[in-house]
Design an enzyme around this catalytic site. Sequence first.
Site, PDB file in Angstrom:
ATOM      1  N   ARG A 206       0.838  -1.194   0.000  1.00 32.02           N
ATOM      2  CA  ARG A 206       0.000   0.000   0.000  1.00 32.02           C
ATOM      3  C   ARG A 206       0.878   1.252   0.000  1.00 32.02           C
ATOM      4  O   ARG A 206       2.051   1.209   0.389  1.00 32.02           O
ATOM      5  CB  ARG A 206      -0.912   0.017   1.216  1.00 32.02           C
ATOM      6  CG  ARG A 206      -1.805  -1.208   1.358  1.00 32.02           C
ATOM      7  CD  ARG A 206      -2.496  -1.200   2.713  1.00 32.02           C
ATOM      8  NE  ARG A 206      -3.423  -2.319   2.902  1.00 32.02           N
ATOM      9  CZ  ARG A 206      -3.076  -3.508   3.373  1.00 32.02           C
ATOM     10  NH1 ARG A 206      -1.802  -3.746   3.702  1.00 32.02           N
ATOM     11  NH2 ARG A 206      -3.979  -4.453   3.517  1.00 32.02           N
ATOM     12  N   HIS A 313      -3.564   3.177  -5.905  1.00 34.11           N
ATOM     13  CA  HIS A 313      -3.901   1.947  -5.184  1.00 34.11           C
ATOM     14  C   HIS A 313      -4.248   0.806  -6.140  1.00 34.11           C
ATOM     15  O   HIS A 313      -4.161  -0.365  -5.767  1.00 34.11           O
ATOM     16  CB  HIS A 313      -5.075   2.206  -4.233  1.00 34.11           C
ATOM     17  CG  HIS A 313      -5.323   1.089  -3.269  1.00 34.11           C
ATOM     18  ND1 HIS A 313      -4.522   0.846  -2.176  1.00 34.11           N
ATOM     19  CD2 HIS A 313      -6.283   0.121  -3.242  1.00 34.11           C
ATOM     20  CE1 HIS A 313      -4.970  -0.199  -1.508  1.00 34.11           C
ATOM     21  NE2 HIS A 313      -6.041  -0.662  -2.132  1.00 34.11           N
ATOM     22  N   ARG A 316      -1.796  -2.015  -6.651  1.00 39.44           N
ATOM     23  CA  ARG A 316      -1.880  -3.150  -5.718  1.00 39.44           C
ATOM     24  C   ARG A 316      -2.807  -4.219  -6.273  1.00 39.44           C
ATOM     25  O   ARG A 316      -2.519  -5.418  -6.204  1.00 39.44           O
ATOM     26  CB  ARG A 316      -2.365  -2.632  -4.371  1.00 39.44           C
ATOM     27  CG  ARG A 316      -2.615  -3.688  -3.303  1.00 39.44           C
ATOM     28  CD  ARG A 316      -2.901  -2.971  -1.985  1.00 39.44           C
ATOM     29  NE  ARG A 316      -3.579  -3.814  -1.007  1.00 39.44           N
ATOM     30  CZ  ARG A 316      -2.965  -4.660  -0.185  1.00 39.44           C
ATOM     31  NH1 ARG A 316      -1.653  -4.788  -0.240  1.00 39.44           N
ATOM     32  NH2 ARG A 316      -3.646  -5.357   0.698  1.00 39.44           N
ATOM     33  N   HIS A 339      -3.340  -9.554   4.385  1.00 39.63           N
ATOM     34  CA  HIS A 339      -4.698  -9.729   4.882  1.00 39.63           C
ATOM     35  C   HIS A 339      -4.713 -10.685   6.066  1.00 39.63           C
ATOM     36  O   HIS A 339      -3.966 -11.657   6.108  1.00 39.63           O
ATOM     37  CB  HIS A 339      -5.596 -10.286   3.780  1.00 39.63           C
ATOM     38  CG  HIS A 339      -5.963  -9.259   2.760  1.00 39.63           C
ATOM     39  ND1 HIS A 339      -6.806  -9.531   1.713  1.00 39.63           N
ATOM     40  CD2 HIS A 339      -5.605  -7.957   2.624  1.00 39.63           C
ATOM     41  CE1 HIS A 339      -6.959  -8.448   0.972  1.00 39.63           C
ATOM     42  NE2 HIS A 339      -6.231  -7.487   1.504  1.00 39.63           N
ATOM     43  N   TYR A 348       7.430 -13.526   9.307  1.00 40.30           N
ATOM     44  CA  TYR A 348       8.558 -13.571   8.394  1.00 40.30           C
ATOM     45  C   TYR A 348       8.861 -14.964   7.858  1.00 40.30           C
ATOM     46  O   TYR A 348       9.204 -15.136   6.699  1.00 40.30           O
ATOM     47  CB  TYR A 348       9.820 -13.041   9.094  1.00 40.30           C
ATOM     48  CG  TYR A 348       9.656 -11.648   9.630  1.00 40.30           C
ATOM     49  CD1 TYR A 348       9.052 -10.664   8.871  1.00 40.30           C
ATOM     50  CD2 TYR A 348      10.095 -11.329  10.899  1.00 40.30           C
ATOM     51  CE1 TYR A 348       8.887  -9.385   9.362  1.00 40.30           C
ATOM     52  CE2 TYR A 348       9.951 -10.048  11.393  1.00 40.30           C
ATOM     53  CZ  TYR A 348       9.342  -9.079  10.627  1.00 40.30           C
ATOM     54  OH  TYR A 348       9.190  -7.829  11.115  1.00 40.30           O
TER      55      TYR A 348
END
Length: 377
Positions: A206, A313, A316, A339, A348
């Site tokens: 984003r 945006h 994305r 999400h 990670y």
Amino acid sequence: MANKKGNRRNFGSVRQLTSGRWQVRYRDPETGLLRPAEKTYATKTDAQVALTHIEADITRGQWADPDAGAVNFTDYATAWLRDRKLADRTRERNESVVRLHIIPTFGAGSIADVTTARVRSRRGKLLAAGVGEPTVVKAYQLLRALMNTAVDDEMIRRNPCRIKGADSYDVPERPVLSVKEVFGVADAIAPRYQLLVLLAAFTTLRFGELAALRRKDIDLASRLVVVRRAQAELQDGRLFDKAPKSAAGVRAISFPAELLDDVTHHLEQFAAPGRDGHVFVGLKGGQLRRSNFRDDWVTAREAAGVTSELHFHDLRHTGNTLASTAGASTRELMTRMGHSSSRAALVYQHMTSDRDRAIADRLGAMIRQGGREEDPD
């Protein structure tokens, strides 16, 4: 008023008033004192039926004090917003929606004055006035949440926000660029913003996440971008970094090897100095803002000849589509996009897997096949 005649029972009573109408009185379950019902009735039978219903509600524990909803709506809404635990930017947005789109209709009355009919009417008037559907939906959602709290506080018995479909809207399909178009926009924009466009498309970060990146968040050897925070801007212009909305928002994203030279060049030429220096800064070296990037974006969009409907945006969305085409599963897409999911605790480790690297490698192949022209030199 004088009582002409009545019918007394243990729980309460009904009596005829001098007006000819019938009044119900019953014992308040909290005080034990007799209190009149909220309205009178045309016949004795109607009054007796109403008394039976009140008694049943009290027996089932469903009775609500009719006076509880008499609290002023504005006072209650103000306290409700104040007591909610919200991020600064979210609080600012919610307060703005309540002030502009809810208080003007319901503010002068009481909580009990909010009815389904009035909610439906207000929603229709906002849409007719040209207020954007996302804003109207947000206003409805906030009002419903507020009235849910009023139900919990036993101020009203039932939430009046019961309009089917009012809490959602159909999101129009957003534009999706081809790989070649992505590079067309990147080549058309100011050099300091080229990597911003490429990472937005090929890592699906984003704008706020990109603006918050520091040098230490870029791992050139592993081709990873680590997202730890996101930049937010208040209406007064203050910038601050905030934590992602969920654990899934903290993630490490592989980028294609074909972008390694772009990333390296950008860090050498445009990023702020030091491990904590911002990767992307404005023309004068200050923090990147949407406002000081917007003109460059519009100019590049026009120069590249892509649709004027394209928002930053949408890169994305483009990246998500490209990754899906490259073979990413739904779970892998959700992880790359940050999400929330049942795997929210995986941060990670999952993202440094060979599988994620393979997705980035296939994106690189798409770049070689249909995106960037080879440098003749």
